[in-house]
Write a protein that holds these residues in place. Structure first.
Motif, PDB file in Angstrom:
ATOM      1  N   PRO A   1      -3.146  13.151 -47.101  1.00  0.00           N
ATOM      2  CA  PRO A   1      -1.697  13.354 -47.228  1.00  0.00           C
ATOM      3  C   PRO A   1      -1.219  13.397 -48.670  1.00  0.00           C
ATOM      4  O   PRO A   1      -0.310  14.140 -49.003  1.00  0.00           O
ATOM      5  CB  PRO A   1      -1.124  12.145 -46.482  1.00  0.00           C
ATOM      6  CG  PRO A   1      -2.184  11.745 -45.524  1.00  0.00           C
ATOM      7  CD  PRO A   1      -3.482  12.031 -46.208  1.00  0.00           C
ATOM      8  N   LEU A   2      -1.820  12.610 -49.554  1.00  0.00           N
ATOM      9  CA  LEU A   2      -1.366  12.606 -50.933  1.00  0.00           C
ATOM     10  C   LEU A   2      -1.717  13.893 -51.663  1.00  0.00           C
ATOM     11  O   LEU A   2      -1.214  14.146 -52.747  1.00  0.00           O
ATOM     12  CB  LEU A   2      -1.957  11.410 -51.683  1.00  0.00           C
ATOM     13  CG  LEU A   2      -1.418  10.051 -51.235  1.00  0.00           C
ATOM     14  CD1 LEU A   2      -2.097   8.949 -52.024  1.00  0.00           C
ATOM     15  CD2 LEU A   2       0.076   9.977 -51.437  1.00  0.00           C
ATOM     16  N   ALA A   3      -2.608  14.691 -51.102  1.00  0.00           N
ATOM     17  CA  ALA A   3      -2.944  15.962 -51.736  1.00  0.00           C
ATOM     18  C   ALA A   3      -1.768  16.925 -51.706  1.00  0.00           C
ATOM     19  O   ALA A   3      -1.787  17.943 -52.383  1.00  0.00           O
ATOM     20  CB  ALA A   3      -4.146  16.586 -51.041  1.00  0.00           C
ATOM     21  N   LEU A   4      -0.737  16.638 -50.923  1.00  0.00           N
ATOM     22  CA  LEU A   4       0.454  17.479 -50.896  1.00  0.00           C
ATOM     23  C   LEU A   4       1.258  17.380 -52.190  1.00  0.00           C
ATOM     24  O   LEU A   4       2.115  18.215 -52.461  1.00  0.00           O
ATOM     25  CB  LEU A   4       1.353  17.078 -49.721  1.00  0.00           C
ATOM     26  CG  LEU A   4       0.756  17.273 -48.316  1.00  0.00           C
ATOM     27  CD1 LEU A   4       1.683  16.651 -47.283  1.00  0.00           C
ATOM     28  CD2 LEU A   4       0.541  18.744 -48.023  1.00  0.00           C
ATOM     29  N   LEU A   5       1.015  16.375 -52.983  1.00  0.00           N
ATOM     30  CA  LEU A   5       1.787  16.174 -54.198  1.00  0.00           C
ATOM     31  C   LEU A   5       1.359  17.142 -55.292  1.00  0.00           C
ATOM     32  O   LEU A   5       0.206  17.547 -55.360  1.00  0.00           O
ATOM     33  CB  LEU A   5       1.604  14.741 -54.699  1.00  0.00           C
ATOM     34  CG  LEU A   5       2.221  13.665 -53.815  1.00  0.00           C
ATOM     35  CD1 LEU A   5       1.716  12.303 -54.239  1.00  0.00           C
ATOM     36  CD2 LEU A   5       3.727  13.716 -53.904  1.00  0.00           C
ATOM     37  N   PRO A   6       2.273  17.517 -56.174  1.00  0.00           N
ATOM     38  CA  PRO A   6       1.885  18.333 -57.326  1.00  0.00           C
ATOM     39  C   PRO A   6       0.847  17.595 -58.157  1.00  0.00           C
ATOM     40  O   PRO A   6       0.883  16.365 -58.276  1.00  0.00           O
ATOM     41  CB  PRO A   6       3.200  18.502 -58.095  1.00  0.00           C
ATOM     42  CG  PRO A   6       4.266  18.263 -57.082  1.00  0.00           C
ATOM     43  CD  PRO A   6       3.713  17.273 -56.120  1.00  0.00           C
ATOM     44  N   PRO A   7      -0.081  18.262 -58.766  1.00  0.00           N
ATOM     45  CA  PRO A   7      -1.195  17.598 -59.433  1.00  0.00           C
ATOM     46  C   PRO A   7      -0.820  16.902 -60.738  1.00  0.00           C
ATOM     47  O   PRO A   7      -1.525  16.010 -61.170  1.00  0.00           O
ATOM     48  CB  PRO A   7      -2.172  18.746 -59.700  1.00  0.00           C
ATOM     49  CG  PRO A   7      -1.314  19.966 -59.764  1.00  0.00           C
ATOM     50  CD  PRO A   7      -0.209  19.730 -58.793  1.00  0.00           C
ATOM     51  N   ARG A   8       0.280  17.281 -61.388  1.00  0.00           N
ATOM     52  CA  ARG A   8       0.544  16.742 -62.721  1.00  0.00           C
ATOM     53  C   ARG A   8       1.681  15.725 -62.775  1.00  0.00           C
ATOM     54  O   ARG A   8       1.680  14.860 -63.622  1.00  0.00           O
ATOM     55  CB  ARG A   8       0.871  17.881 -63.681  1.00  0.00           C
ATOM     56  CG  ARG A   8      -0.327  18.810 -63.918  1.00  0.00           C
ATOM     57  CD  ARG A   8      -0.015  19.800 -64.999  1.00  0.00           C
ATOM     58  NE  ARG A   8      -1.171  20.652 -65.283  1.00  0.00           N
ATOM     59  CZ  ARG A   8      -1.193  21.585 -66.211  1.00  0.00           C
ATOM     60  NH1 ARG A   8      -0.110  21.817 -66.941  1.00  0.00           N
ATOM     61  NH2 ARG A   8      -2.274  22.303 -66.407  1.00  0.00           N
ATOM     62  N   ARG A   9       2.657  15.846 -61.934  1.00  0.00           N
ATOM     63  CA  ARG A   9       3.806  14.956 -62.053  1.00  0.00           C
ATOM     64  C   ARG A   9       4.447  14.762 -60.675  1.00  0.00           C
ATOM     65  O   ARG A   9       4.584  15.699 -59.913  1.00  0.00           O
ATOM     66  CB  ARG A   9       4.827  15.556 -63.023  1.00  0.00           C
ATOM     67  CG  ARG A   9       5.999  14.633 -63.340  1.00  0.00           C
ATOM     68  CD  ARG A   9       6.913  15.316 -64.343  1.00  0.00           C
ATOM     69  NE  ARG A   9       8.064  14.500 -64.672  1.00  0.00           N
ATOM     70  CZ  ARG A   9       8.098  13.602 -65.639  1.00  0.00           C
ATOM     71  NH1 ARG A   9       7.014  13.412 -66.365  1.00  0.00           N
ATOM     72  NH2 ARG A   9       9.178  12.898 -65.892  1.00  0.00           N
ATOM     73  N   SER A  10       4.828  13.529 -60.350  1.00  0.00           N
ATOM     74  CA  SER A  10       5.478  13.262 -59.071  1.00  0.00           C
ATOM     75  C   SER A  10       6.293  11.992 -59.183  1.00  0.00           C
ATOM     76  O   SER A  10       6.116  11.189 -60.095  1.00  0.00           O
ATOM     77  CB  SER A  10       4.440  13.135 -57.947  1.00  0.00           C
ATOM     78  OG  SER A  10       3.525  12.099 -58.255  1.00  0.00           O
ATOM     79  N   LEU A  11       7.205  11.801 -58.234  1.00  0.00           N
ATOM     80  CA  LEU A  11       8.069  10.632 -58.207  1.00  0.00           C
ATOM     81  C   LEU A  11       7.595   9.666 -57.126  1.00  0.00           C
ATOM     82  O   LEU A  11       7.331  10.074 -56.000  1.00  0.00           O
ATOM     83  CB  LEU A  11       9.518  11.030 -57.943  1.00  0.00           C
ATOM     84  CG  LEU A  11      10.162  11.964 -58.969  1.00  0.00           C
ATOM     85  CD1 LEU A  11      11.620  12.206 -58.613  1.00  0.00           C
ATOM     86  CD2 LEU A  11      10.037  11.411 -60.370  1.00  0.00           C
ATOM     87  N   ILE A  12       7.509   8.395 -57.488  1.00  0.00           N
ATOM     88  CA  ILE A  12       7.032   7.361 -56.575  1.00  0.00           C
ATOM     89  C   ILE A  12       8.145   6.330 -56.390  1.00  0.00           C
ATOM     90  O   ILE A  12       8.638   5.786 -57.373  1.00  0.00           O
ATOM     91  CB  ILE A  12       5.781   6.650 -57.141  1.00  0.00           C
ATOM     92  CG1 ILE A  12       4.698   7.679 -57.495  1.00  0.00           C
ATOM     93  CG2 ILE A  12       5.252   5.628 -56.142  1.00  0.00           C
ATOM     94  CD1 ILE A  12       4.209   8.479 -56.330  1.00  0.00           C
ATOM     95  N   PRO A  13       8.558   6.054 -55.159  1.00  0.00           N
ATOM     96  CA  PRO A  13       9.589   5.021 -54.976  1.00  0.00           C
ATOM     97  C   PRO A  13       9.070   3.644 -55.390  1.00  0.00           C
ATOM     98  O   PRO A  13       8.017   3.204 -54.961  1.00  0.00           O
ATOM     99  CB  PRO A  13       9.864   5.075 -53.472  1.00  0.00           C
ATOM    100  CG  PRO A  13       9.333   6.392 -53.014  1.00  0.00           C
ATOM    101  CD  PRO A  13       8.182   6.707 -53.908  1.00  0.00           C
ATOM    102  N   CYS A  14       9.797   2.985 -56.259  1.00  0.00           N
ATOM    103  CA  CYS A  14       9.543   1.586 -56.645  1.00  0.00           C
ATOM    104  C   CYS A  14      10.817   0.838 -56.328  1.00  0.00           C
ATOM    105  O   CYS A  14      11.802   0.990 -57.054  1.00  0.00           O
ATOM    106  CB  CYS A  14       9.206   1.471 -58.128  1.00  0.00           C
ATOM    107  SG  CYS A  14       7.745   2.386 -58.643  1.00  0.00           S
ATOM    108  N   GLN A  15      10.804   0.053 -55.283  1.00  0.00           N
ATOM    109  CA  GLN A  15      12.072  -0.468 -54.779  1.00  0.00           C
ATOM    110  C   GLN A  15      12.021  -1.956 -54.495  1.00  0.00           C
ATOM    111  O   GLN A  15      10.948  -2.545 -54.367  1.00  0.00           O
ATOM    112  CB  GLN A  15      12.471   0.296 -53.501  1.00  0.00           C
ATOM    113  CG  GLN A  15      12.716   1.771 -53.766  1.00  0.00           C
ATOM    114  CD  GLN A  15      12.971   2.541 -52.493  1.00  0.00           C
ATOM    115  OE1 GLN A  15      13.152   1.963 -51.440  1.00  0.00           O
ATOM    116  NE2 GLN A  15      12.989   3.853 -52.591  1.00  0.00           N
TER     117      GLN A  15
END
Length: 806
Positions: free
Chosen positions: A596-610
């Motif tokens: 599933p994480l392979a759906l993310l762009p390879p260079r930059r992504s946003l991760i919720p830190c909450q």
């Protein structure tokens, strides 16, 4: 304290050939710990404020890749302001953003998994960040910074406890509870600073000798010596040169921030801890005691109210409100505590069967706040809530606005009102209690009354004398009262510019009234800013302001509180419900594994830190035989992050090109609440254990309490004879001849009856008895010994003279 240490957790799930995983409502997916290899912790303590910088290194020692989640339980008076995680493959840097709408989109589907929160055994706030995949043998380095207000011990020491996440000891790493060696290294260094001088440091672990880094001993350092202990938290007690009642420390601002801003101007950290002697039980005391009763629960509260009224001290003021759709105040405003006023108040209380409509606690509170309190009497509210009022946010905001002028002692009788009861007590320095039965209610409320009767410094005020060009602003206001055994930590910002701040000095004057006497404390402090540039005081001041603004913003009182909260949050780095931490992950070397994480762009992504609010249901032992299994409620944090990644994956690559989302495509903003979840079992665990004796004891002494006068005495009457199970004529005939006043003999009999050899009414009648003994000592000290001897003979008891202070 922290319920668990947590730290870095890995997700345990069913793998297929490609390494993907399954999530579902019926699949319980526990979390396990990823081993901590080393921790480097740097603590900076300035008087009663701490700034903690830590670097934690975790390693995946298993043979397969792991999905990892960093989780850090937040203790009281603590706020995170910086977070970063990095590995060989990527880096996650948490940043605050004013993107409530986008945050809602990123966490879509969260409500579908909310049921899982109730399965957690560890309630409370937790900072959580989903870091992605950690390959076998790889390390991840977590850098975390937070600030915290430190409690002040009675002897003036600042008390610091290292969170278990930074020193997990046996909580997470022991194979059994007898393990003495830790599988990780810990380097702990503490720098200490105070203009009063650092006098001494004590700890429950080995320390290096205290090393002073300034000739005036205003700064010092100390470190962990050798291996850390493996069976308890690490605690420090820092003693300063002058444990005065008042102290002021100036912390320099951020040179990069604009002058006049929250971080740009110097901040004065003010500690107010006036020396207040203990009160003598039973003597006259000031205070305004107001009782608010939900009419739907009036039938259950009447007996407890009677005990409360009879236990109040002479010299105070009181009033009773029964609130429903309309409020019924027994008196237009509080009246003096006299026999006639108490008798009239009891007569005016509505009957238990009366209904005034839906609860209107908000209107009742506003009526009380609009009524002036008697001069020199601290206002204290006792609120009895049968259920959760519909306007709970507005109620919390109203109490918060008046937090400096009173204290709330709140009693909830349903689990859904626990959060509101706790919020009201926490904001005002009172106490909240969950009441599970009618019989336990009286003991619980009397316990709170004993705390409410602690003497207080009244009419507290601060005045400042500063050089020309400077002015001071106390952020959040000054409390009007300070109770014995408590202290207040205030944040005051200095605005303007003096000619030479390096030599300038300021004068702060604290004034208050104690036992009718005016007391003044004056201290002089240097205006030359201190500190190491870490801005701990500034960030805690921001946290303080945010907590004050949140109830107003949540109650819908306009956009200004929200805009101000966003500004403070983004400036200081302290999160609030209108801002969000977003981890910006930058790929450094390799692409992510398949799944599933392979759906993310390879260079930059946003991760919720909450900040995640876990709803605990019970407490469990922290001593485990083998593997640590974090309860399924932790799945909420994982699912939240995983779903956010799936939602973000479809559109995140186009964000730079398309710009901000238009208003038309934005979903409604998430609901904002100022009320944190509270586990009602915590109330039960803190309450005393009530056995079958309580019901019987309550029934036995209730009739006696009804007969007592407000001054503490009893009249010699047929009613008293009935309670004592004797004939009235026999009681009168046994009265010693030296006694001139029958009420003296009656009061000695009543107190002796309460102290019979086989009885114990201390939890119910301690305050009543103290008032009775005080009255006796003021009436007939010379007659008490003969009265006691005769009473012991009549009742067949052996009460000691010390009960009557003889």
């Amino acid at each position: 304290m922290w319920h668990q240490s947590f730290g870095l957790l890995e997700k345990s799930y069913a793998y297929d050939a490609t390494g993907s995983f399954l999530l579902g409502k019926e699949l319980h997916i526990p979390l396990c710990t990823v081993p901590l290899c080393s921790a480097v912790v740097d603590v900076a303590i300035q008087d009663y404020v701490a700034d903690v910088a830590s670097e934690l290194i975790y390693q995946n020692k298993s043979q397969i890749s792991r999905e990892v989640l960093f989780a850090f339980p937040l203790g009281p008076h603590m706020a995170i302001y910086s977070f970063q995680a990095r590995s060989e493959d990527a880096k996650v840097q948490a940043m605050l953003r004013d993107e409530a709408q986008q945050l809602h989109e990123a966490t879509g589907g969260w409500e579908n998994l909310e049921y899982l929160q109730d399965q957690s055994k560890y309630p409370g706030e937790v900072f959580a960040c989903f870091l992605g995949t950690l390959s076998p043998g790889r390390e991840v380095v977590v850098t975390l910074r937070y600030v915290q207000e430190l409690p002040r011990e009675p002897d003036g020491a600042a008390h610091f406890v290292l969170p278990p996440t930074l020193h997990p000891h046996t909580l997470l790493y022991a194979w059994n509870c007898l393990t003495s060696k830790l599988p990780y290294s810990l380097l702990l260094t503490a720098s200490l600073q105070s203009p009063r001088g650092v006098a001494n440091v004590q700890a429950n672990f080995p320390l290096t000798p205290l090393t002073y880094t300034a000739q005036d001993r205003s700064t010092a350092q100390v470190s962990l010596a050798g291996s850390p202990p493996s069976h308890h938290d690490l605690e420090l007690l820092v003693y300063f040169g002058d444990p005065a009642a008042v102290s002021a420390v100036v912390e320099k601002g951020d040179p990069g921030a604009p002058p006049g801003s929250l971080l740009g101007d110097p901040m004065v950290l003010v500690t107010l801890a006036p020396s207040i002697p203990e009160a003598v039980p039973g003597q006259r005391q000031s205070g305004e005691f107001i009782f608010l009763l939900d009419t739907t629960f009036l039938e259950h509260a009447q007996d407890s109210l009677l005990f409360l009224l009879k236990s109040l001290p002479l010299g105070c003021y009181f009033n009773i409100y029964c609130y429903g759709e309309t409020s019924v105040g027994i008196y237009p405003q509080s009246v003096e505590y006299t026999q006639d006023n108490v008798t009239e108040a009891v007569r005016r209380i509505p009957s238990p069967g009366s209904r005034l409509g839906d609860t209107n606690l908000l209107g009742t509170l506003r009526s009380i706040y609009n009524t002036p309190r008697p001069r020199g009497h601290m206002r204290q509210l006792f609120i009895f809530m049968a259920g959760l009022p519909p306007d709970k946010e507005a109620i919390a905001a109203e109490v918060c606005r008046h937090r400096n002028s009173h204290r709330c002692f709140s009693f909830c009788f349903s689990k859904d009102s626990a959060a509101l009861a706790t919020a009201l007590a926490r904001e005002t320095g009172g106490e909240a209690t969950y009441v599970s039965s009618d019989n336990s209610m009286t003991v619980v409320v009397l316990k709170c009354l004993r705390r409410a009767l602690k003497p207080a410094a009244e009419g507290v005020s601060l005045s400042w004398t500063l050089p020309r060009g400077l002015e001071v602003e106390v952020l959040g206001g000054t409390p009007q009262c300070i109770v014995q055994g408590q202290h207040s930590l205030l944040y005051a910002q200095i605005h303007g510019q003096a000619q030479d701040m390096t030599v300038a000095k300021g004068v702060m004057t604290l004034q208050y009234r104690l036992d009718g006497q005016d007391v003044t404390h004056t201290i002089e402090f240097p205006l030359c800013p201190q500190g190491d540039g870490r801005l701990a005081g500034h960030r805690l001041a921001a946290r303080c302001l945010l907590k004050r603004l949140l109830p107003e913003a949540a109650s819908g009182s306009g956009d200004e509180p929200r805009h101000r909260a966003v500004e403070i949050s983004l400036t200081s780095g302290i999160i609030c419900p209108f801002t969000s931490y977003v981890g910006v992950r930058t790929s450094q070397r390799v692409t992510w594994y398949r799944g599933p994480l392979a759906l993310l762009p390879p260079r930059r992504s946003l991760i919720p830190c909450q900040i995640v609010e876990l709803r605990g249901s019970s407490r469990v032992s922290s001593c485990y035989p083998r593997t640590i299994w974090v309860p399924p409620g932790w799945l909420t944090a994982v699912c939240q992050s995983w779903l956010a990644l799936r939602r973000l994956a479809h559109g995140i690559a186009a964000l730079p090109q398309r710009g901000a989302c238009s208003k038309a495509c934005k979903p409604p903003a998430p609901p904002i609440s100022s009320l944190e979840y509270v586990d009602p079992t915590e109330f039960v665990l803190r309450s005393p254990i009530f056995g079958p004796w309580l019901t019987k004891a309550f029934a036995e002494c209730q009739e006696l309490v009804v007969l007592q006068n407000v001054d503490g005495s009893w009249a010699l009457s047929s009613g008293l004879a009935s309670v004592l199970e004797m004939d009235e004529a026999e009681i009168k005939g046994k009265m010693p001849g030296e006694v001139m006043e029958p009420s003296v003999w009656a009061t000695v009999l009543a107190v002796t009856w309460l102290h019979r050899n086989d009885k114990d009414y201390q939890g119910l009648c301690e305050l009543l008895e103290a008032k009775a003994v005080t009255w006796l000592c003021s009436q007939a000290v010379s007659q008490l010994d003969k009265c006691l001897e005769a009473a012991n003979t009549l009742l067949g008891s052996s009460v000691e003279p010390s009960v009557f202070r003889l």
